[in-house]
Each structure stands twice: as C-alpha cells, then as structure tokens.
Design a protein around this motif. Structure first.
Motif, PDB file in Angstrom:
ATOM      1  N   TYR A 184     -42.257 -19.877  32.746  1.00  0.00           N
ATOM      2  CA  TYR A 184     -41.529 -20.922  33.469  1.00  0.00           C
ATOM      3  C   TYR A 184     -41.636 -20.599  34.960  1.00  0.00           C
ATOM      4  O   TYR A 184     -41.868 -19.445  35.338  1.00  0.00           O
ATOM      5  CB  TYR A 184     -40.073 -20.911  33.002  1.00  0.00           C
ATOM      6  CG  TYR A 184     -39.170 -21.960  33.583  1.00  0.00           C
ATOM      7  CD1 TYR A 184     -39.109 -23.234  33.029  1.00  0.00           C
ATOM      8  CD2 TYR A 184     -38.348 -21.674  34.672  1.00  0.00           C
ATOM      9  CE1 TYR A 184     -38.254 -24.194  33.538  1.00  0.00           C
ATOM     10  CE2 TYR A 184     -37.495 -22.627  35.189  1.00  0.00           C
ATOM     11  CZ  TYR A 184     -37.454 -23.891  34.618  1.00  0.00           C
ATOM     12  OH  TYR A 184     -36.606 -24.836  35.136  1.00  0.00           O
ATOM     13  N   ASP A 185     -41.449 -21.596  35.807  1.00  0.00           N
ATOM     14  CA  ASP A 185     -41.490 -21.362  37.248  1.00  0.00           C
ATOM     15  C   ASP A 185     -40.157 -20.759  37.694  1.00  0.00           C
ATOM     16  O   ASP A 185     -39.199 -21.454  37.977  1.00  0.00           O
ATOM     17  CB  ASP A 185     -41.764 -22.672  37.985  1.00  0.00           C
ATOM     18  CG  ASP A 185     -41.845 -22.485  39.501  1.00  0.00           C
ATOM     19  OD1 ASP A 185     -41.719 -21.331  39.970  1.00  0.00           O
ATOM     20  OD2 ASP A 185     -42.007 -23.494  40.210  1.00  0.00           O
ATOM     21  N   HIS A 186     -40.117 -19.427  37.767  1.00  0.00           N
ATOM     22  CA  HIS A 186     -38.880 -18.728  38.094  1.00  0.00           C
ATOM     23  C   HIS A 186     -38.472 -18.879  39.559  1.00  0.00           C
ATOM     24  O   HIS A 186     -37.398 -18.402  39.943  1.00  0.00           O
ATOM     25  CB  HIS A 186     -39.016 -17.240  37.746  1.00  0.00           C
ATOM     26  CG  HIS A 186     -39.326 -16.981  36.302  1.00  0.00           C
ATOM     27  ND1 HIS A 186     -38.444 -17.263  35.283  1.00  0.00           N
ATOM     28  CD2 HIS A 186     -40.432 -16.467  35.711  1.00  0.00           C
ATOM     29  CE1 HIS A 186     -38.992 -16.929  34.122  1.00  0.00           C
ATOM     30  NE2 HIS A 186     -40.199 -16.451  34.361  1.00  0.00           N
ATOM     31  N   THR A 187     -39.308 -19.512  40.362  1.00  0.00           N
ATOM     32  CA  THR A 187     -38.896 -19.744  41.759  1.00  0.00           C
ATOM     33  C   THR A 187     -37.876 -20.872  41.874  1.00  0.00           C
ATOM     34  O   THR A 187     -37.253 -21.022  42.923  1.00  0.00           O
ATOM     35  CB  THR A 187     -40.111 -20.094  42.650  1.00  0.00           C
ATOM     36  OG1 THR A 187     -40.679 -21.347  42.214  1.00  0.00           O
ATOM     37  CG2 THR A 187     -41.155 -19.004  42.607  1.00  0.00           C
ATOM     38  N   LYS A 188     -37.692 -21.646  40.814  1.00  0.00           N
ATOM     39  CA  LYS A 188     -36.755 -22.767  40.882  1.00  0.00           C
ATOM     40  C   LYS A 188     -35.345 -22.238  41.152  1.00  0.00           C
ATOM     41  O   LYS A 188     -34.945 -21.201  40.617  1.00  0.00           O
ATOM     42  CB  LYS A 188     -36.813 -23.574  39.592  1.00  0.00           C
ATOM     43  CG  LYS A 188     -38.155 -24.301  39.421  1.00  0.00           C
ATOM     44  CD  LYS A 188     -38.230 -25.099  38.134  1.00  0.00           C
ATOM     45  CE  LYS A 188     -39.567 -25.839  38.046  1.00  0.00           C
ATOM     46  NZ  LYS A 188     -39.700 -26.623  36.799  1.00  0.00           N
ATOM     47  N   CYS A 221     -35.689 -13.363  36.352  1.00  0.00           N
ATOM     48  CA  CYS A 221     -36.824 -13.590  35.469  1.00  0.00           C
ATOM     49  C   CYS A 221     -36.609 -12.862  34.149  1.00  0.00           C
ATOM     50  O   CYS A 221     -36.400 -11.650  34.132  1.00  0.00           O
ATOM     51  CB  CYS A 221     -38.114 -13.099  36.110  1.00  0.00           C
ATOM     52  SG  CYS A 221     -38.397 -13.694  37.790  1.00  0.00           S
ATOM     53  N   ASN A 271     -40.154 -16.650  27.777  1.00  0.00           N
ATOM     54  CA  ASN A 271     -41.438 -17.244  27.410  1.00  0.00           C
ATOM     55  C   ASN A 271     -42.071 -16.554  26.208  1.00  0.00           C
ATOM     56  O   ASN A 271     -41.750 -15.415  25.877  1.00  0.00           O
ATOM     57  CB  ASN A 271     -42.406 -17.131  28.584  1.00  0.00           C
ATOM     58  CG  ASN A 271     -42.734 -15.668  28.901  1.00  0.00           C
ATOM     59  OD1 ASN A 271     -41.889 -14.933  29.404  1.00  0.00           O
ATOM     60  ND2 ASN A 271     -43.956 -15.240  28.601  1.00  0.00           N
ATOM     61  N   TRP A 326     -44.626  -9.654  40.124  1.00  0.00           N
ATOM     62  CA  TRP A 326     -43.616 -10.682  39.836  1.00  0.00           C
ATOM     63  C   TRP A 326     -42.414 -10.565  40.765  1.00  0.00           C
ATOM     64  O   TRP A 326     -41.847 -11.574  41.181  1.00  0.00           O
ATOM     65  CB  TRP A 326     -43.187 -10.578  38.376  1.00  0.00           C
ATOM     66  CG  TRP A 326     -44.316 -10.779  37.412  1.00  0.00           C
ATOM     67  CD1 TRP A 326     -45.393 -11.601  37.564  1.00  0.00           C
ATOM     68  CD2 TRP A 326     -44.494 -10.130  36.148  1.00  0.00           C
ATOM     69  NE1 TRP A 326     -46.228 -11.516  36.481  1.00  0.00           N
ATOM     70  CE2 TRP A 326     -45.706 -10.623  35.590  1.00  0.00           C
ATOM     71  CE3 TRP A 326     -43.766  -9.198  35.426  1.00  0.00           C
ATOM     72  CZ2 TRP A 326     -46.188 -10.206  34.355  1.00  0.00           C
ATOM     73  CZ3 TRP A 326     -44.237  -8.782  34.192  1.00  0.00           C
ATOM     74  CH2 TRP A 326     -45.429  -9.280  33.662  1.00  0.00           C
ATOM     75  N   SER A 354     -46.916 -18.892  28.417  1.00  0.00           N
ATOM     76  CA  SER A 354     -46.823 -19.404  29.788  1.00  0.00           C
ATOM     77  C   SER A 354     -45.438 -19.163  30.377  1.00  0.00           C
ATOM     78  O   SER A 354     -44.421 -19.431  29.730  1.00  0.00           O
ATOM     79  CB  SER A 354     -47.125 -20.904  29.804  1.00  0.00           C
ATOM     80  OG  SER A 354     -48.411 -21.164  29.290  1.00  0.00           O
ATOM     81  N   TYR A 405     -41.572 -13.889  42.813  1.00  0.00           N
ATOM     82  CA  TYR A 405     -40.379 -14.680  42.524  1.00  0.00           C
ATOM     83  C   TYR A 405     -39.196 -14.325  43.408  1.00  0.00           C
ATOM     84  O   TYR A 405     -38.232 -15.100  43.501  1.00  0.00           O
ATOM     85  CB  TYR A 405     -39.997 -14.514  41.055  1.00  0.00           C
ATOM     86  CG  TYR A 405     -41.050 -15.059  40.102  1.00  0.00           C
ATOM     87  CD1 TYR A 405     -41.406 -16.399  40.128  1.00  0.00           C
ATOM     88  CD2 TYR A 405     -41.700 -14.216  39.198  1.00  0.00           C
ATOM     89  CE1 TYR A 405     -42.371 -16.908  39.255  1.00  0.00           C
ATOM     90  CE2 TYR A 405     -42.653 -14.704  38.333  1.00  0.00           C
ATOM     91  CZ  TYR A 405     -42.994 -16.055  38.368  1.00  0.00           C
ATOM     92  OH  TYR A 405     -43.948 -16.551  37.509  1.00  0.00           O
ATOM     93  N   MET A 444     -41.030 -29.963  30.627  1.00  0.00           N
ATOM     94  CA  MET A 444     -40.476 -29.106  31.666  1.00  0.00           C
ATOM     95  C   MET A 444     -39.246 -29.749  32.291  1.00  0.00           C
ATOM     96  O   MET A 444     -38.302 -29.055  32.679  1.00  0.00           O
ATOM     97  CB  MET A 444     -41.536 -28.827  32.730  1.00  0.00           C
ATOM     98  CG  MET A 444     -41.232 -27.614  33.582  1.00  0.00           C
ATOM     99  SD  MET A 444     -41.196 -26.077  32.600  1.00  0.00           S
ATOM    100  CE  MET A 444     -42.928 -25.924  32.167  1.00  0.00           C
ATOM    101  N   ASP A 467     -35.599 -28.071  32.946  1.00  0.00           N
ATOM    102  CA  ASP A 467     -34.976 -28.164  34.269  1.00  0.00           C
ATOM    103  C   ASP A 467     -33.585 -28.785  34.154  1.00  0.00           C
ATOM    104  O   ASP A 467     -32.622 -28.310  34.768  1.00  0.00           O
ATOM    105  CB  ASP A 467     -35.828 -29.021  35.206  1.00  0.00           C
ATOM    106  CG  ASP A 467     -37.147 -28.367  35.595  1.00  0.00           C
ATOM    107  OD1 ASP A 467     -37.325 -27.153  35.318  1.00  0.00           O
ATOM    108  OD2 ASP A 467     -37.989 -29.065  36.172  1.00  0.00           O
TER     109      ASP A 467
END
Length: 336
Positions: A302-306, A312, A297, A325, A300, A329, A273, A277
């Motif tokens: 990815y953490d779209h809040t980053k 997304c 994806n 979602w 799983s 997000y 990950m 990043d």
C-alpha cells in the motif's frame, strides 16, 4: 465527584433504554466530555439487553464533566462527572509515533515493538485462550496481531463459539473453496443490520487481558481468509462502514489498541484502493484517540506515504530494505 478513573484508563457510562425498533440503527448516542477548555466527542454503542454504553479514555488529570446527546429522549441530556487520577506505574498511555520513525508511549517512554501473531486466538474457547495467556505471561512479546473476524486457515478450521452478527450458518463449509479468494455474493443467513454484543464483549475481554500484560493489540479489521465460510469478507459497503463505527465506539477507549485495516489487503481482489483509503480515512475521522493505523500486504505494498497511515506494516523477507523504506515513507517500519 466520587468516581475516579486513572489517566489513559477508561470511564464507562451505562444507560438503559428499550428501543422499539432496531437498537443498533434507530438510536444515535454520543457524549461530550469536557475538561477546562477541552472537549472530546465520543460515540456510544448498543451492548444488548437494553443497555447503551459510552466509553471514554481521559488523557488529562482533574475533573471531567459529560453530557449525552441522543435521538432517544430517554438517553438525551444525561449529565455526570468523574475525576481523572494519575496513571499507575505500568500505565504509560497509548503508543504514538515519536521522532518520525520511532514509537513511544504517550508519557514519553520509548516503545520498541516485539510482536507475534495469533490471528483468532480469541475464538478458540476459554481453555485454549487461557493457555495462550499463560504462555504470554512468560513470553517477550509486547504486541500481538489478532483478528476481529474468524478465519479458515491452517490451525484455524474450527467454528467460533459465537458470531459477530445475529444468525447461524445454514450449510456446511465446502473445503473445495480453501484458498479461493474469488468471492460470491454475501450470504443470507446473517442479519447485517445488527451486531451480536456477546461476540464483541468476548473480543474486548481478550484485548483487556493483553493490556494487563503490557501487550498492544494490533487488531486486524478485515482479512481475506473466509473462503466461503461466513461471508465477512464480502459484506455490503454500508455494513463495512457501520462495522467500523461500531468498533471505534466499543474499543477506541482501550489504550493498547492499534488499527490494522487488513491482513494481506491485496488478496481482496474485488476491493479497490479507494475502498481501503475510505476505511482508513473514516476511522481517522471518527476515532477521538487517534490510535495507530496501518495496513498489511501479501505482495504489493500500500502507499504508506498517505497521511492517514501512521506507520508501515510490511510483510517481506528483505530486511536489508528496511533503511530504504524508512527513508521512502518517513514513518516507523514494522515487519509483520
């Protein structure tokens, strides 16, 4: 100032220099573009045949000036200017996030993505590629997901007309590797210290063909569907970074460009990950135009809040979860 470039088109500066070493590594080139109190720094790139280029997409009308900075004295301190004119009728600028969960072009015109995917349509030869464009002329799509690298998959089993790096495939592809995502060492038949400009010239030609049709190019930077054919899914870390720099320098000035960092990123079992990043943060840092950034994806998410993710890009049949979602997000959701 006789040179005129419309807003959100691109100005191109070409400079000649014969590098005695590796022109992709041994020479640095950038230009600073200025308009009133605004300055934008843009990286240049080597385009082969002794030609270095800098491309710039102006976003303000009026006079712009520029000056180059380079490690090569022959390319350093070159100055010039151009006039940015109003955009033409069908030029609305790059697509941006608007109102948290929607999109709009930079001029405020709403943008609702109606997308398709043609992974390596740009590597099928001119005849089939032109047929694809004729089909798109009559199709409703305003976004196309497409790959930089060739791939092995259904309907994509041909060798590409050219390759992104100098070298040649020295052994036939082993079909038994199909669908094996476990990677071996990078192949030794590419010179990863250089790029093949012809390959990228054709890629950018096709991106601009899409632009002429009002279609956004959602460009897939990495994908896991190499299956031992070429090794572009297992390049050394420093090559991946150099590749990202080259893409931004070459293509960043195109207004219809989106960055999709992977198709099915979670099938890259050897990447962490932190790797993903890093790629996204790097492009966020070096892209002067802040193009849209997403990652796609298989299973799983990815953490779209980053914060480096602009929207997304989700593969799922559970369309009833889109409202979930959107709330989770707080970003646009595109089901790719």
């Amino acid at each position: 100032m006789s040179v005129k470039v419309e807003k959100w088109d691109f100005f191109e500066l070409s400079l000649s220099y014969q590098c005695p070493g590796n022109p992709f590594i041994d020479v640095t080139l950038e230009a600073v573009f200025s308009h009133q109190d605004r300055q934008v720094r843009v990286s240049g790139f080597y385009d082969g045949e002794g030609v270095y280029k800098v491309r710039f997409m102006p976003d303000m009308e009026g006079g712009w000036q520029f000056e180059t900075r380079s490690s090569a004295p022959a390319l350093d301190g070159r100055k010039g200017e151009f006039i940015c004119t109003p955009p033409s009728a069908n030029n609305h600028g790059p697509v941006r996030v608007a109102g948290t969960t929607h999109f709009a072009y930079e001029d405020g015109t709403p943008y609702i993505p109606v997308g398709t995917t043609c992974y390596v349509w740009n590597l099928q030869g001119d005849e089939l590629e032109e047929q694809t464009l004729k089909t798109l002329d009559k199709a409703p799509f305003n976004k196309m997901r497409m790959s930089v690298f060739p791939k092995r998959y259904s309907f994509n089993k041909n060798e590409p007309p050219s390759y992104p790096f100098p070298g040649e495939v020295t052994k036939p592809w082993d079909p038994s590797l199909m669908h094996s995502f476990r990677l071996s060492e990078p192949p030794d038949f590419w010179d990863f210290s250089q790029f093949n400009p012809v390959y990228f010239q054709h890629l950018e030609k096709r991106i601009l063909d899409l632009r002429a049709r009002g279609i956004e190019a959602d460009l897939i930077i990495f994908h896991p569907y190499d299956f031992g054919a070429w090794g572009f899914d297992r390049m050394p870390a420093e090559v991946n970074d150099r590749y990202l720099h080259y893409l931004v320098a070459r293509l960043g000035a195109f207004r219809n460009l989106w960055w999709s960092f992977a198709n099915e990123y979670d099938l890259f079992f050897e990447r962490t990950m932190e790797d993903w990043d890093h790629y996204m943060q790097l492009v966020q840092q070096i892209d002067p135009y802040n193009h849209l950034r997403s990652i796609h994806n298989c299973g799983s998410f990815y953490d779209h809040t980053k914060p480096w993710v602009t929207h997304c890009s989700i593969q799922s049949h559970a369309l009833h979860r889109v409202p979930v979602w959107l709330k989770m997000y707080q970003k646009p959701v595109v089901v790719d």
